[in-house]
Design an enzyme around this catalytic site. Structure first.
Site, mmCIF file in Angstrom:
data_model
loop_
_atom_site.group_PDB
_atom_site.id
_atom_site.type_symbol
_atom_site.label_atom_id
_atom_site.label_comp_id
_atom_site.label_asym_id
_atom_site.label_seq_id
_atom_site.Cartn_x
_atom_site.Cartn_y
_atom_site.Cartn_z
ATOM 1 N N CYS A 77 72.591 -20.225 15.471
ATOM 2 C CA CYS A 77 73.121 -18.971 14.938
ATOM 3 C C CYS A 77 72.378 -18.608 13.657
ATOM 4 O O CYS A 77 72.167 -19.451 12.780
ATOM 5 C CB CYS A 77 74.616 -19.106 14.673
ATOM 6 S SG CYS A 77 75.346 -17.679 13.825
ATOM 7 N N ASP B 210 73.354 -22.913 19.661
ATOM 8 C CA ASP B 210 73.607 -22.066 20.823
ATOM 9 C C ASP B 210 72.811 -22.633 21.992
ATOM 10 O O ASP B 210 71.587 -22.713 21.930
ATOM 11 C CB ASP B 210 73.177 -20.620 20.560
ATOM 12 C CG ASP B 210 74.016 -19.942 19.489
ATOM 13 O OD1 ASP B 210 75.247 -20.140 19.497
ATOM 14 O OD2 ASP B 210 73.443 -19.224 18.656
#
Length: 289
Positions: free
Chosen positions: A196, A203
């Site tokens: 992120c 992620d």
């Protein structure tokens, strides 16, 4: 970089990484749009002449509201946000917004759908003199078992036993052989990981790459995908970076990039970018989602 005074939101101003009070009554002001232009300009993508078509395909698995008798209702939601919109919608604000429906009464699932469509369209197109609809599809519980779970089709790049030494995007790893006969290939990997932009949280994703053109070196392509491992960027620009790097380095005649990310907070974001008009992918989930 250009700055739009009508859309001043930046990632640092969002609720990401902050303690948040969860509103449980409908509040559209919770939506936090972030201009796409900043990250696109950093990649050399001109907003007025995008090199791709496509959309961001969101799925929401924590959608609930009350009917007029106060009984909770549930749905799975799929959202289609065209890549031409000037803004992405920051994911935590999206979750907070959806949670604001929890104790709010609506007359029907259709009323919820129309409210979602109106609010998301306004946020995605905010600051623009253009507007268009946002796709919203709500599935009631009797439709839940029709949600497909299917791995991305294509030749699995992860089968290759390669040495990986780059963990920041390294487009120089990409190459194709222009002396060879053009091919049509679909390649996949489960090794896409980025972080992120604001919180640094991981992620995890899978990626599908379909192309026509000179054969792309598969080992180099896999090493390139792995090179995103420590890169801080939102899902949408990650997919656009992959597209533009392959497009410029490998010179395909056609290219499609589809990234499916594991959901966090009940939401997943799945950017789809293609060089030619085609139908959007079905809303499927991979096993990791």
């Amino acid at each position: 970089m250009s700055h739009d005074p009508t859309n001043p939101n930046t990632p640092e101003q969002s609720q990401l990484g902050r303690a948040s009070a969860y509103a449980d009554h409908y509040d559209p002001t919770l939506l936090f749009p972030i201009a796409r232009a900043t990250q696109r300009e950093a990649m050399g993508i001109k907003t007025g002449a995008l090199p791709f078509f496509g959309a961001d395909l969101w799925s929401a698995f924590e959608v609930s509201w009350l009917n007029l008798r106060g009984k909770p209702q549930l749905a799975i939601a799929h959202f289609t946000i065209p890549c031409e919109t000037p803004n992405i919608i920051e994911s935590k604000s999206f979750k907070l917004y959806l949670n604001s429906f929890n104790n709010s009464q609506f007359a029907s699932i259709d009323a919820v759908r129309e409210r979602l469509r109106a609010d998301l369209s306004e946020a995605a197109w905010r600051g623009s003199d253009q507007s268009a609809g946002i796709g919203v599809n709500l599935l009631a519980p009797d439709m839940f078992d029709r949600e497909p779970v299917h791995e991305l089709d294509g030749l699995d790049l992860d089968r290759l036993d390669i040495e990986c030494t780059h963990y920041q995007p390294a487009p120089e790893l990409l190459s194709s052989d222009a002396t060879q006969v053009h091919v049509n290939e679909t390649l996949t990997s489960r090794l896409l990981k980025s972080n992120c932009l604001v919180t640094g949280q991981p992620d995890w994703g899978s990626v599908q790459i379909r192309y026509s053109g000179p054969p792309i070196d598969q080992a180099g392509l896999l090493a390139y995908i792995v090179s995103f491992r420590n890169h801080n960027e939102f899902h949408e620009p990650c997919a656009e970076r992959i597209f533009t790097d392959i497009w410029s380095r490998c010179k395909p005649t056609k290219l499609m990039v589809y990234a499916r990310y594991t959901r966090r907070g009940g939401l997943d974001i799945n950017p789809f970018r293609t060089s030619w008009p085609q139908a959007l992918p079905l809303n499927i989930r991979t096993a990791r989602q």
